[in-house]
Structures are given as C-alpha cells and as structure tokens.
Scaffold this motif. Sequence first.
Motif, short mmCIF file in Angstrom:
data_model
loop_
_atom_site.label_atom_id
_atom_site.label_comp_id
_atom_site.label_asym_id
_atom_site.label_seq_id
_atom_site.Cartn_x
_atom_site.Cartn_y
_atom_site.Cartn_z
N ASN A 153 -39.15 16.30 -10.90
CA ASN A 153 -39.79 15.11 -11.43
C ASN A 153 -41.10 15.55 -12.07
N GLU A 154 -41.80 14.63 -12.73
CA GLU A 154 -42.99 15.01 -13.50
C GLU A 154 -44.08 15.59 -12.60
N GLN A 155 -44.18 15.09 -11.36
CA GLN A 155 -45.23 15.55 -10.46
C GLN A 155 -44.87 16.89 -9.81
N LYS A 156 -43.58 17.07 -9.48
CA LYS A 156 -43.17 18.28 -8.76
C LYS A 156 -41.91 18.86 -9.40
N PRO A 157 -42.10 19.76 -10.37
CA PRO A 157 -40.93 20.38 -11.01
C PRO A 157 -40.22 21.34 -10.06
N VAL A 158 -38.95 21.55 -10.32
CA VAL A 158 -38.15 22.51 -9.57
C VAL A 158 -37.77 23.64 -10.51
N ASP A 303 -46.95 8.36 -24.81
CA ASP A 303 -47.90 8.98 -25.74
C ASP A 303 -48.27 10.40 -25.31
N ASN A 304 -48.45 10.62 -23.99
CA ASN A 304 -48.81 11.96 -23.52
C ASN A 304 -47.72 12.98 -23.83
N ASP A 305 -46.46 12.55 -23.72
CA ASP A 305 -45.36 13.46 -24.02
C ASP A 305 -45.33 13.81 -25.51
N VAL A 306 -45.62 12.82 -26.35
CA VAL A 306 -45.66 13.08 -27.79
C VAL A 306 -46.78 14.06 -28.12
N ARG A 307 -47.94 13.87 -27.48
CA ARG A 307 -49.05 14.80 -27.70
C ARG A 307 -48.67 16.21 -27.25
N ASP A 308 -48.00 16.30 -26.10
CA ASP A 308 -47.57 17.62 -25.62
C ASP A 308 -46.60 18.27 -26.61
N PHE A 309 -45.66 17.47 -27.11
CA PHE A 309 -44.69 18.00 -28.07
C PHE A 309 -45.40 18.55 -29.31
N LEU A 330 -49.80 30.70 -23.48
CA LEU A 330 -48.68 29.89 -23.96
C LEU A 330 -48.36 28.79 -22.94
N PRO A 331 -48.17 27.54 -23.39
CA PRO A 331 -47.92 26.42 -22.48
C PRO A 331 -46.47 26.38 -21.99
N ILE A 332 -46.10 27.39 -21.22
CA ILE A 332 -44.71 27.49 -20.76
C ILE A 332 -44.37 26.37 -19.79
N ALA A 333 -45.27 26.10 -18.83
CA ALA A 333 -44.99 25.03 -17.85
C ALA A 333 -44.85 23.69 -18.55
N SER A 337 -41.52 21.44 -18.62
CA SER A 337 -41.61 20.07 -18.12
C SER A 337 -41.11 19.07 -19.15
N LEU A 338 -41.50 19.25 -20.42
CA LEU A 338 -41.05 18.34 -21.48
C LEU A 338 -39.55 18.47 -21.69
#
Length: 355
Positions: A153-158, A303-309, A330-333, A337-338
């Motif tokens: 999930n967004e808070q705790k990725p696996v 909006d935050n996801d669009v900014r990340d993209f 590099l924003p690998i995490a 996540s996205l």
Amino acid sequence: MGLTNYALEQMGFERIPSNLTIEARFQSINVYEARGIVSDKNEPLDPALLKKTDDGVSFSIGDSVNDLCQILAGDNFADDEEKWRAEKKATPPYLLVLTEAPEPVQCVHGYWKQANDEIITYDCFTEAKDALARLENKRASVVVTALTVLLSNEQKPVFFVPVAREVFAETNLGKRLRDFRPEFSAEGYGSSPIVTAEAAERIESALQLSRSLHPKVGYFFGLAIKEKDRLKKFLYLFLVIEIHTHQTFKGLDYSRALSELHVLPDRIANSAADFYIDRQKEAKNLTQRFMWCSILSWREVGDNDVRDFKAIKRIRDRIYHGEEVIEETLPIAEAQSLATKLMRCIQMHSHMASE
C-alpha cells in the motif's frame, strides 16, 4: 570458456553412454525474501493454504523455504535451512515460485555424474534452461509483479527481493537432475504483520491481476526487482509506467466517462461530445495519455501522483538526452511506488465494475 574434458573427469564426470537417452522435464524455483510483511506471531502463515497454481506456475508464501519447497516440489530446498539462512542473510517470510516447462527434453551426449538419487549433467540442457528462463520472464514475473501490487500500500510497500534460483528436472531414470545459481540483495525496509487469511485474499486478487497485466509490464517489473544497477532499475520501472499507461489509454471509454466530466448544452450536446472525444484520441505523448488515464480511469491517482510522474519523467528524459545524472539520487522508491499504484488501479477498476 567451459571446462576441459580432463577437468570434468577430475571432478568425477564421465561421458553419457552412447546407448542412453536422458529425458528431463525442467522446473525452476525462485526464492524471494518478502520485505514489508512479517508472519503474524499468533497466526503464522500457512503455506499449504496459500499455495496457488496457474498456467504452469505454482507459488506460496511462508516462513520456511524447506516447507514451501516440500509443498511445491516435494523436496527440501536446503539440506540445512538455518545454515542456508545465515549464508544468504535471508529473513522470512519467503515467496517461492515454481515454474514448469510444458514439455520434456532429451540429451544423448555430454558429461554426467550420479550421486545418490541425483544426476548432475554439465552443459547438456542449455536450450531447455534458456526456454525455461523465458517462460519465467513471461509468466512468473507477472505473478511476482501482481503480488507486489496487491500486498503493498502507499504507506508500506512490499518488495520481493531475489535470494536464490535453482533449476532442476525430473528424469526418465527416476532421478532428479539439478542446476543451481544463487543471487543476493540487501536493502533497508520496514514490515507489517500479516495473517494467513489476509494473505490468501490478497494472493487470490494478485492471481486475478496477473491475468490482466500486459506481459511486458510483468517482464520489466521482474527485471527491475532483480537489477542491482540503480540506473537500469530506474529505467525498467519507468518502462513499466510507460507501457501500462499506453495500454490503459488504449482501453479508455471516452463516451461513458464524458457525462461524468462535462455538462454539455443540449443544443450542441452531440457535436460537443464528438469534439471532446476527438481531442482525447489525439493525445500522442506520454504525459497527455497519463493525464487522460488519471482523469478517466485511475480513480486512486491524485495531484501528488501526477507531480511524481512528471518529476520521474523529467529525469528519464535527461537520461535519454545524454545528460549526466547522479545514480544515488535516482527516485527508485518513488518510481516503484507509482508503478505499483497504477497497476493496483486495475484491481480497483474491476471491483467497481462488478458492483
């Protein structure tokens, strides 16, 4: 360069008799450390209840590689599991994925040796093993991708981190044929407890998701989680986002969504609807298509996801244009996540459609 005949003979290998044919059906076991979840202390994960088989791939999750391997393949994975864990620095729970080749293959020449109930051959089944690896990339990687999406999930990725891979085969001689290659990885992470019932529900959803994902999405996501080079990992994850976006865009139902987005004057409703649809279909570049998918299909994207993209894409563009980037930054995490969030939107969309 391979080993010489003399070296093989010194290692106990001998030529396969000219009157003998070894027929083998190859299988592989990939072991992943499941980072981001831990087995609930009061109700440990039950790998027998979590076992799933689909299209030549079987898998399960549990705290013991030997228990998992017994359930999937009828044999232990390690002679001494505690020693294996110490050598690999691996922490449970584990995901084991068993992939089986559809047809047996034959070998009539080469070198072999027999030990107890096992046969060890030297470079006799290269094509068969290559074909099995391609099958893993096509099918098993999609399963691992789907599990990553549905257990995160967004808070705790696996994260499923590759620990080991073993290739073996059942032969017509009543013995097992083996080939073994280990892999290692180490990263920091946090974990949340999970019980068998919750894991079973998510695994079932992941199996359904794996049938919906584009094969190349699973392929590149599988490459990403195995890749140690940060630049390659980042680019593989971006390919996941890019391919998934284009695939989602192709399936958008503009007419259905139009009434939810626009209030059109009755006097020109039909023409206005055609105008909007034409403008949407003209979207060619990735950012435009990402936006239309976010507006019309990905209801969890904000909006935050669009900014990340956009930030991730700017870095990808710099790399493609030959500009220097610092790999450590590099924003690998964020990219992973996205990617997992966008793929999870498939499951959200199917749930809403069935209600």
